[in-house]
Write a protein that holds these residues in place. Structure first.
Motif, short mmCIF file in Angstrom:
data_model
loop_
_atom_site.label_atom_id
_atom_site.label_comp_id
_atom_site.label_asym_id
_atom_site.label_seq_id
_atom_site.Cartn_x
_atom_site.Cartn_y
_atom_site.Cartn_z
N ALA A 43 0.82 -1.21 0.00
CA ALA A 43 0.00 0.00 0.00
C ALA A 43 0.86 1.26 0.00
CB ALA A 43 -0.93 0.00 1.22
N ALA A 44 1.99 1.21 -0.69
CA ALA A 44 2.91 2.35 -0.71
C ALA A 44 2.91 3.11 -2.02
CB ALA A 44 4.32 1.89 -0.36
N GLY A 45 2.03 2.73 -2.96
CA GLY A 45 2.00 3.39 -4.26
C GLY A 45 1.53 4.84 -4.17
N ALA A 46 1.84 5.60 -5.21
CA ALA A 46 1.61 7.05 -5.18
C ALA A 46 0.27 7.49 -5.77
CB ALA A 46 2.73 7.76 -5.93
N SER A 47 -0.50 6.58 -6.36
CA SER A 47 -1.78 6.96 -7.00
C SER A 47 -1.58 8.12 -7.98
CB SER A 47 -2.82 7.36 -5.94
OG SER A 47 -3.21 6.27 -5.16
N ARG A 48 -0.54 8.03 -8.79
CA ARG A 48 -0.17 9.15 -9.66
C ARG A 48 -1.24 9.51 -10.69
NH1 ARG A 48 4.67 6.23 -9.24
NH2 ARG A 48 6.34 7.37 -8.17
N ARG A 49 -2.07 8.56 -11.07
CA ARG A 49 -3.05 8.82 -12.13
C ARG A 49 -4.41 9.24 -11.59
NH1 ARG A 49 -3.04 3.50 -15.58
NH2 ARG A 49 -4.45 4.74 -16.86
N MET A 50 -4.49 9.49 -10.29
CA MET A 50 -5.78 9.80 -9.67
C MET A 50 -6.08 11.29 -9.56
SD MET A 50 -7.72 7.20 -8.95
CE MET A 50 -8.82 7.82 -7.67
N GLN A 51 -5.27 12.13 -10.21
CA GLN A 51 -5.53 13.58 -10.26
C GLN A 51 -5.71 14.18 -8.87
OE1 GLN A 51 -8.79 14.24 -13.03
NE2 GLN A 51 -7.94 12.79 -14.50
N GLY A 52 -4.80 13.82 -7.99
CA GLY A 52 -4.81 14.38 -6.65
C GLY A 52 -5.57 13.57 -5.62
N ARG A 53 -6.39 12.62 -6.06
CA ARG A 53 -7.09 11.74 -5.12
C ARG A 53 -6.22 10.53 -4.80
NH1 ARG A 53 -12.61 11.33 -8.53
NH2 ARG A 53 -12.83 9.37 -7.37
N ASP A 54 -6.52 9.88 -3.70
CA ASP A 54 -5.79 8.68 -3.30
C ASP A 54 -6.72 7.49 -3.49
OD1 ASP A 54 -4.44 6.60 -2.09
OD2 ASP A 54 -3.92 7.71 -0.28
N LYS A 55 -6.38 6.61 -4.44
CA LYS A 55 -7.30 5.52 -4.74
C LYS A 55 -7.47 4.57 -3.57
CE LYS A 55 -3.86 2.70 -7.26
NZ LYS A 55 -3.60 2.02 -8.55
N LEU A 56 -6.48 4.48 -2.69
CA LEU A 56 -6.62 3.58 -1.54
C LEU A 56 -7.57 4.15 -0.48
CD1 LEU A 56 -3.05 2.16 -1.00
CD2 LEU A 56 -4.82 1.52 -2.64
N MET A 57 -7.91 5.44 -0.63
CA MET A 57 -8.86 6.05 0.29
C MET A 57 -10.25 6.20 -0.33
SD MET A 57 -7.06 6.29 2.93
CE MET A 57 -8.24 7.20 3.93
N GLU A 58 -10.41 5.72 -1.55
CA GLU A 58 -11.73 5.76 -2.19
C GLU A 58 -12.70 4.90 -1.38
OE1 GLU A 58 -13.04 7.22 -5.19
OE2 GLU A 58 -11.29 8.51 -4.85
N PRO A 59 -13.91 5.39 -1.14
CA PRO A 59 -14.86 4.61 -0.34
C PRO A 59 -15.40 3.40 -1.11
CG PRO A 59 -15.86 6.65 -1.10
CD PRO A 59 -14.42 6.73 -1.48
N VAL A 60 -15.36 2.26 -0.46
CA VAL A 60 -15.93 1.02 -0.99
C VAL A 60 -16.66 0.35 0.16
CG1 VAL A 60 -15.47 -1.22 -2.07
CG2 VAL A 60 -14.02 0.75 -2.63
N GLU A 61 -17.94 0.12 -0.04
CA GLU A 61 -18.77 -0.48 1.01
C GLU A 61 -18.70 0.34 2.30
OE1 GLU A 61 -17.66 -4.57 1.38
OE2 GLU A 61 -18.04 -5.01 -0.73
N GLY A 62 -18.65 1.67 2.12
CA GLY A 62 -18.74 2.56 3.27
C GLY A 62 -17.45 2.78 4.04
N GLN A 63 -16.32 2.32 3.50
CA GLN A 63 -15.05 2.53 4.19
C GLN A 63 -13.94 2.67 3.16
OE1 GLN A 63 -14.03 -1.02 6.49
NE2 GLN A 63 -15.25 -2.26 5.10
N PRO A 64 -12.81 3.25 3.55
CA PRO A 64 -11.71 3.36 2.58
C PRO A 64 -11.31 1.99 2.05
CG PRO A 64 -11.26 4.70 4.53
CD PRO A 64 -12.47 3.86 4.84
N LEU A 65 -10.97 1.95 0.77
CA LEU A 65 -10.58 0.69 0.14
C LEU A 65 -9.49 -0.02 0.94
CD1 LEU A 65 -10.38 -1.42 -2.10
CD2 LEU A 65 -9.00 0.20 -3.42
N LEU A 66 -8.49 0.72 1.41
CA LEU A 66 -7.40 0.10 2.14
C LEU A 66 -7.91 -0.61 3.39
CD1 LEU A 66 -4.44 -0.50 2.64
CD2 LEU A 66 -4.20 1.79 3.64
N ARG A 67 -8.82 0.03 4.12
CA ARG A 67 -9.34 -0.59 5.33
C ARG A 67 -10.19 -1.81 4.99
NH1 ARG A 67 -9.78 1.01 10.71
NH2 ARG A 67 -11.39 -0.11 11.88
#
Length: 207
Positions: A15-39
């Motif tokens: 989980a150390a990637g930079a999400s470079r293609r997300m235009q300033g958003r962090d894909k690992l923090m995108e909500p999925v099922e009501g919580q951040p994807l990483l969680r």
């Protein structure tokens, strides 16, 4: 080695990637099922009952915060700009010798706990093989389980190729494990990818 003597299995979430293609958003923090994807992925991993370690960058405090209260270990990848190999080598150095490792990418929104259980069961039955998840139709994806004998080669990886060279060199020792649907291959790298995926699954931006 028999299934009864299969080496212990640890889950390493990269989980150390930079999400470079997300235009300033962090894909690992995108909500999925009501919580951040990483969680969500971390909870699925913990649900297997296996030890879980998450490799994190030094400059994303929100990712660390998303894991608060969970029964797992974290480690910091000091040079995440060096690519996936930096996370792999840092994680390998932190895990006990002699254990098999399930490498799980942190940006797979469709992975469920049952998928990880399926992989763990396959490892117990095939402890000497590299086990690679595929989509239901057979497209190779993640996670990948590496037996202890593969760890030395993994530790020499460089750049952003991850374990690709190792997988190529040991094609004869790979066992493919089909997971449901496209769970093993759905990887969303851009805001447009996320929008299409949510639309396809009837989800709103908060899901």
């Amino acid at each position: 080695m028999s299934a009864q003597s299969a080496p212990p299995l640890h889950i390493l979430i990269l989980a150390a990637g930079a999400s470079r293609r997300m235009q300033g958003r962090d894909k690992l923090m995108e909500p999925v099922e009501g919580q951040p994807l990483l969680r969500k992925l971390a909870c699925a991993a913990i649900g297997t009952g296996l030890p879980v370690t998450v490799a994190l960058p030094p400059d994303r405090p929100a990712r660390t915060a998303a894991l608060q209260g969970l029964a797992l270990s974290t480690l910091t990848v000091e040079n995440p700009q060096d690519g996936m190999s930096a996370s792999l080598t840092t994680g390998l150095a932190a895990l006990p010798d002699g254990v098999a490792i399930m490498v799980l990418l942190a940006d797979l929104p469709e992975i469920e706990g049952q998928d990880l259980q399926t992989m763990a069961k396959a490892q117990r039955a095939n402890p000497d093989l590299i086990l690679r998840a595929t989509s239901q139709s057979g497209v190779p994806g993640h996670p990948v389980i590496f037996p202890p004998w593969a760890r030395k080669a993994l530790a020499t990886m460089s750049g952003d190729e991850g374990a690709r060279a190792l997988l190529q060199d040991h094609r004869d020792k790979i066992c493919l494990i089909a997971l449901a649907g496209d769970h093993a291959t759905t990887d969303l790298d851009t805001p447009a990818d996320w929008a299409r995926w949510r639309a396809k699954n009837g989800l709103s931006g908060g899901q």
